[in-house]
Design a protein around this motif. Structure first.
Motif, PDB file in Angstrom:
ATOM      1  N   VAL A 200       0.834  -1.196   0.000  1.00  0.00           N
ATOM      2  CA  VAL A 200       0.000   0.000   0.000  1.00  0.00           C
ATOM      3  C   VAL A 200       0.872   1.250   0.000  1.00  0.00           C
ATOM      4  CG1 VAL A 200      -1.713   1.293   1.322  1.00  0.00           C
ATOM      5  CG2 VAL A 200      -1.946  -1.162   1.076  1.00  0.00           C
ATOM      6  N   ALA A 201       1.981   1.218   0.713  1.00  0.00           N
ATOM      7  CA  ALA A 201       2.877   2.370   0.762  1.00  0.00           C
ATOM      8  C   ALA A 201       3.486   2.639  -0.617  1.00  0.00           C
ATOM      9  CB  ALA A 201       3.968   2.153   1.790  1.00  0.00           C
ATOM     10  N   LEU A 202       3.868   1.586  -1.338  1.00  0.00           N
ATOM     11  CA  LEU A 202       4.421   1.771  -2.684  1.00  0.00           C
ATOM     12  C   LEU A 202       3.388   2.357  -3.632  1.00  0.00           C
ATOM     13  CD1 LEU A 202       6.560  -1.464  -3.126  1.00  0.00           C
ATOM     14  CD2 LEU A 202       7.359   0.868  -2.723  1.00  0.00           C
ATOM     15  N   LEU A 203       2.166   1.875  -3.548  1.00  0.00           N
ATOM     16  CA  LEU A 203       1.109   2.453  -4.383  1.00  0.00           C
ATOM     17  C   LEU A 203       0.838   3.900  -3.986  1.00  0.00           C
ATOM     18  CD1 LEU A 203      -1.391  -0.535  -4.633  1.00  0.00           C
ATOM     19  CD2 LEU A 203       0.112   0.355  -6.416  1.00  0.00           C
ATOM     20  N   GLY A 204       0.918   4.183  -2.687  1.00  0.00           N
ATOM     21  CA  GLY A 204       0.757   5.557  -2.230  1.00  0.00           C
ATOM     22  C   GLY A 204       1.839   6.468  -2.767  1.00  0.00           C
ATOM     23  N   ILE A 205       3.081   5.972  -2.795  1.00  0.00           N
ATOM     24  CA  ILE A 205       4.186   6.765  -3.345  1.00  0.00           C
ATOM     25  C   ILE A 205       3.965   7.048  -4.827  1.00  0.00           C
ATOM     26  CG2 ILE A 205       6.645   6.692  -3.927  1.00  0.00           C
ATOM     27  CD1 ILE A 205       7.097   5.270  -1.252  1.00  0.00           C
ATOM     28  N   LEU A 206       3.580   6.041  -5.570  1.00  0.00           N
ATOM     29  CA  LEU A 206       3.339   6.242  -7.002  1.00  0.00           C
ATOM     30  C   LEU A 206       2.178   7.197  -7.248  1.00  0.00           C
ATOM     31  CD1 LEU A 206       3.850   2.613  -8.349  1.00  0.00           C
ATOM     32  CD2 LEU A 206       5.357   4.577  -8.640  1.00  0.00           C
TER      33      LEU A 206
ATOM     34  N   MET B 130      -8.329  10.813   2.594  1.00  0.00           N
ATOM     35  CA  MET B 130      -9.595  10.405   3.212  1.00  0.00           C
ATOM     36  C   MET B 130     -10.229   9.242   2.462  1.00  0.00           C
ATOM     37  SD  MET B 130     -10.078  12.037   5.886  1.00  0.00           S
ATOM     38  CE  MET B 130      -9.023  13.212   6.642  1.00  0.00           C
ATOM     39  N   LEU B 131     -10.183   9.305   1.150  1.00  0.00           N
ATOM     40  CA  LEU B 131     -10.734   8.211   0.349  1.00  0.00           C
ATOM     41  C   LEU B 131      -9.942   6.928   0.559  1.00  0.00           C
ATOM     42  CD1 LEU B 131     -12.845   7.494  -1.836  1.00  0.00           C
ATOM     43  CD2 LEU B 131     -11.112   8.064  -3.526  1.00  0.00           C
ATOM     44  N   GLY B 132      -8.625   7.036   0.605  1.00  0.00           N
ATOM     45  CA  GLY B 132      -7.789   5.867   0.840  1.00  0.00           C
ATOM     46  C   GLY B 132      -7.983   5.283   2.228  1.00  0.00           C
ATOM     47  N   LEU B 133      -8.084   6.163   3.236  1.00  0.00           N
ATOM     48  CA  LEU B 133      -8.302   5.691   4.602  1.00  0.00           C
ATOM     49  C   LEU B 133      -9.652   4.991   4.735  1.00  0.00           C
ATOM     50  CD1 LEU B 133      -6.890   8.654   6.709  1.00  0.00           C
ATOM     51  CD2 LEU B 133      -5.811   6.449   6.243  1.00  0.00           C
ATOM     52  N   ALA B 134     -10.670   5.533   4.065  1.00  0.00           N
ATOM     53  CA  ALA B 134     -11.988   4.899   4.106  1.00  0.00           C
ATOM     54  C   ALA B 134     -11.942   3.522   3.453  1.00  0.00           C
ATOM     55  CB  ALA B 134     -13.019   5.784   3.414  1.00  0.00           C
ATOM     56  N   ALA B 135     -11.236   3.410   2.325  1.00  0.00           N
ATOM     57  CA  ALA B 135     -11.129   2.124   1.646  1.00  0.00           C
ATOM     58  C   ALA B 135     -10.383   1.103   2.511  1.00  0.00           C
ATOM     59  CB  ALA B 135     -10.429   2.298   0.302  1.00  0.00           C
ATOM     60  N   ILE B 136      -9.333   1.532   3.174  1.00  0.00           N
ATOM     61  CA  ILE B 136      -8.576   0.623   4.044  1.00  0.00           C
ATOM     62  C   ILE B 136      -9.422   0.210   5.242  1.00  0.00           C
ATOM     63  CG2 ILE B 136      -6.580   0.464   5.580  1.00  0.00           C
ATOM     64  CD1 ILE B 136      -5.093   2.236   3.545  1.00  0.00           C
ATOM     65  N   ALA B 137     -10.187   1.157   5.800  1.00  0.00           N
ATOM     66  CA  ALA B 137     -11.043   0.831   6.939  1.00  0.00           C
ATOM     67  C   ALA B 137     -12.113  -0.180   6.548  1.00  0.00           C
ATOM     68  CB  ALA B 137     -11.683   2.102   7.488  1.00  0.00           C
ATOM     69  N   VAL B 138     -12.729   0.004   5.384  1.00  0.00           N
ATOM     70  CA  VAL B 138     -13.744  -0.947   4.921  1.00  0.00           C
ATOM     71  C   VAL B 138     -13.114  -2.319   4.697  1.00  0.00           C
ATOM     72  CG1 VAL B 138     -15.261  -1.494   2.965  1.00  0.00           C
ATOM     73  CG2 VAL B 138     -15.281   0.799   3.965  1.00  0.00           C
TER      74      VAL B 138
ATOM     75  N   GLY C 229      -4.479  -3.256  14.698  1.00  0.00           N
ATOM     76  CA  GLY C 229      -3.084  -2.837  14.551  1.00  0.00           C
ATOM     77  C   GLY C 229      -2.612  -2.877  13.104  1.00  0.00           C
ATOM     78  N   VAL C 230      -2.950  -3.941  12.409  1.00  0.00           N
ATOM     79  CA  VAL C 230      -2.546  -4.069  11.005  1.00  0.00           C
ATOM     80  C   VAL C 230      -3.249  -3.017  10.154  1.00  0.00           C
ATOM     81  CG1 VAL C 230      -2.603  -5.587   8.990  1.00  0.00           C
ATOM     82  CG2 VAL C 230      -1.996  -6.507  11.224  1.00  0.00           C
ATOM     83  N   THR C 231      -4.517  -2.775  10.437  1.00  0.00           N
ATOM     84  CA  THR C 231      -5.272  -1.776   9.682  1.00  0.00           C
ATOM     85  C   THR C 231      -4.679  -0.385   9.897  1.00  0.00           C
ATOM     86  OG1 THR C 231      -7.265  -3.117   9.890  1.00  0.00           O
ATOM     87  CG2 THR C 231      -7.568  -0.820   9.280  1.00  0.00           C
ATOM     88  N   LEU C 232      -4.329  -0.057  11.123  1.00  0.00           N
ATOM     89  CA  LEU C 232      -3.739   1.251  11.408  1.00  0.00           C
ATOM     90  C   LEU C 232      -2.350   1.397  10.781  1.00  0.00           C
ATOM     91  CD1 LEU C 232      -4.818   1.836  15.112  1.00  0.00           C
ATOM     92  CD2 LEU C 232      -5.756   2.881  13.056  1.00  0.00           C
ATOM     93  N   GLN C 233      -1.572   0.329  10.774  1.00  0.00           N
ATOM     94  CA  GLN C 233      -0.260   0.374  10.120  1.00  0.00           C
ATOM     95  C   GLN C 233      -0.414   0.577   8.612  1.00  0.00           C
ATOM     96  OE1 GLN C 233       1.723  -3.239  11.196  1.00  0.00           O
ATOM     97  NE2 GLN C 233       2.409  -2.450  13.185  1.00  0.00           N
ATOM     98  N   THR C 234      -1.412  -0.049   8.033  1.00  0.00           N
ATOM     99  CA  THR C 234      -1.661   0.123   6.602  1.00  0.00           C
ATOM    100  C   THR C 234      -2.084   1.562   6.307  1.00  0.00           C
ATOM    101  OG1 THR C 234      -2.367  -2.178   6.509  1.00  0.00           O
ATOM    102  CG2 THR C 234      -2.919  -0.808   4.630  1.00  0.00           C
ATOM    103  N   MET C 235      -2.921   2.116   7.178  1.00  0.00           N
ATOM    104  CA  MET C 235      -3.335   3.513   7.006  1.00  0.00           C
ATOM    105  C   MET C 235      -2.137   4.459   7.104  1.00  0.00           C
ATOM    106  SD  MET C 235      -6.825   3.771   9.182  1.00  0.00           S
ATOM    107  CE  MET C 235      -8.382   3.145   8.574  1.00  0.00           C
ATOM    108  N   LEU C 236      -1.277   4.218   8.068  1.00  0.00           N
ATOM    109  CA  LEU C 236      -0.083   5.040   8.229  1.00  0.00           C
ATOM    110  C   LEU C 236       0.828   4.923   7.004  1.00  0.00           C
ATOM    111  CD1 LEU C 236       1.578   6.891  10.101  1.00  0.00           C
ATOM    112  CD2 LEU C 236       2.658   4.827  10.985  1.00  0.00           C
ATOM    113  N   GLY C 237       0.976   3.708   6.495  1.00  0.00           N
ATOM    114  CA  GLY C 237       1.786   3.507   5.297  1.00  0.00           C
ATOM    115  C   GLY C 237       1.232   4.261   4.099  1.00  0.00           C
ATOM    116  N   LEU C 238      -0.086   4.282   3.968  1.00  0.00           N
ATOM    117  CA  LEU C 238      -0.704   5.015   2.863  1.00  0.00           C
ATOM    118  C   LEU C 238      -0.456   6.509   2.997  1.00  0.00           C
ATOM    119  CD1 LEU C 238      -2.627   5.099   0.367  1.00  0.00           C
ATOM    120  CD2 LEU C 238      -4.437   5.547   2.023  1.00  0.00           C
TER     121      LEU C 238
END
Length: 102
Positions: free
Chosen positions: A2-8, A27-35, A45-54
């Motif tokens: 997710v972080a690599l896609l966020g960078i791109l 906000m759109l990315g965080l909502a998608a990760i939360a869903v 914990g994993v969901t929050l780490q993914t959000m932080l990476g994004l």
């Protein structure tokens, strides 16, 4: 991943838009990760780490995109031919004074 896609994605946004585009994009990315986290029943914990990476990926990519935009703009200025500068003075059309009708 997710972080690599966020960078791109952030790099693409950095070459085209101002910094305020990051807010709705994040906000759109965080909502998608939360869903996804809720549907996949992942741990918080994993969901929050993914959000932080994004979020970090978007910001790092945006800064990289800004650098690319600045570099290409500077390169375009150096390559611009000298003939594009006007060699004759501008003509200013004269107008009748305000209030008078002709």
């Amino acid at each position: 991943m997710v972080a690599l896609l966020g960078i791109l994605f952030g790099a693409v946004l950095g070459t085209r838009y101002k910094v305020f585009i990051l807010i709705p994009t994040a906000m759109l990315g965080l909502a998608a990760i939360a869903v996804h986290g809720i549907v996949a029943q992942g741990s918080l914990g994993v969901t929050l780490q993914t959000m932080l990476g994004l979020i970090l990926g978007l910001q790092i990519g945006y800064v990289f995109g800004l650098a690319v935009r600045a570099t290409t703009a500077a390169a375009r200025l150096r390559v611009a031919p000298a003939e594009t500068v006007q060699s004759r003075p501008l003509r200013i059309a004269s107008r009748p004074p305000v209030g008078r009708r002709t």
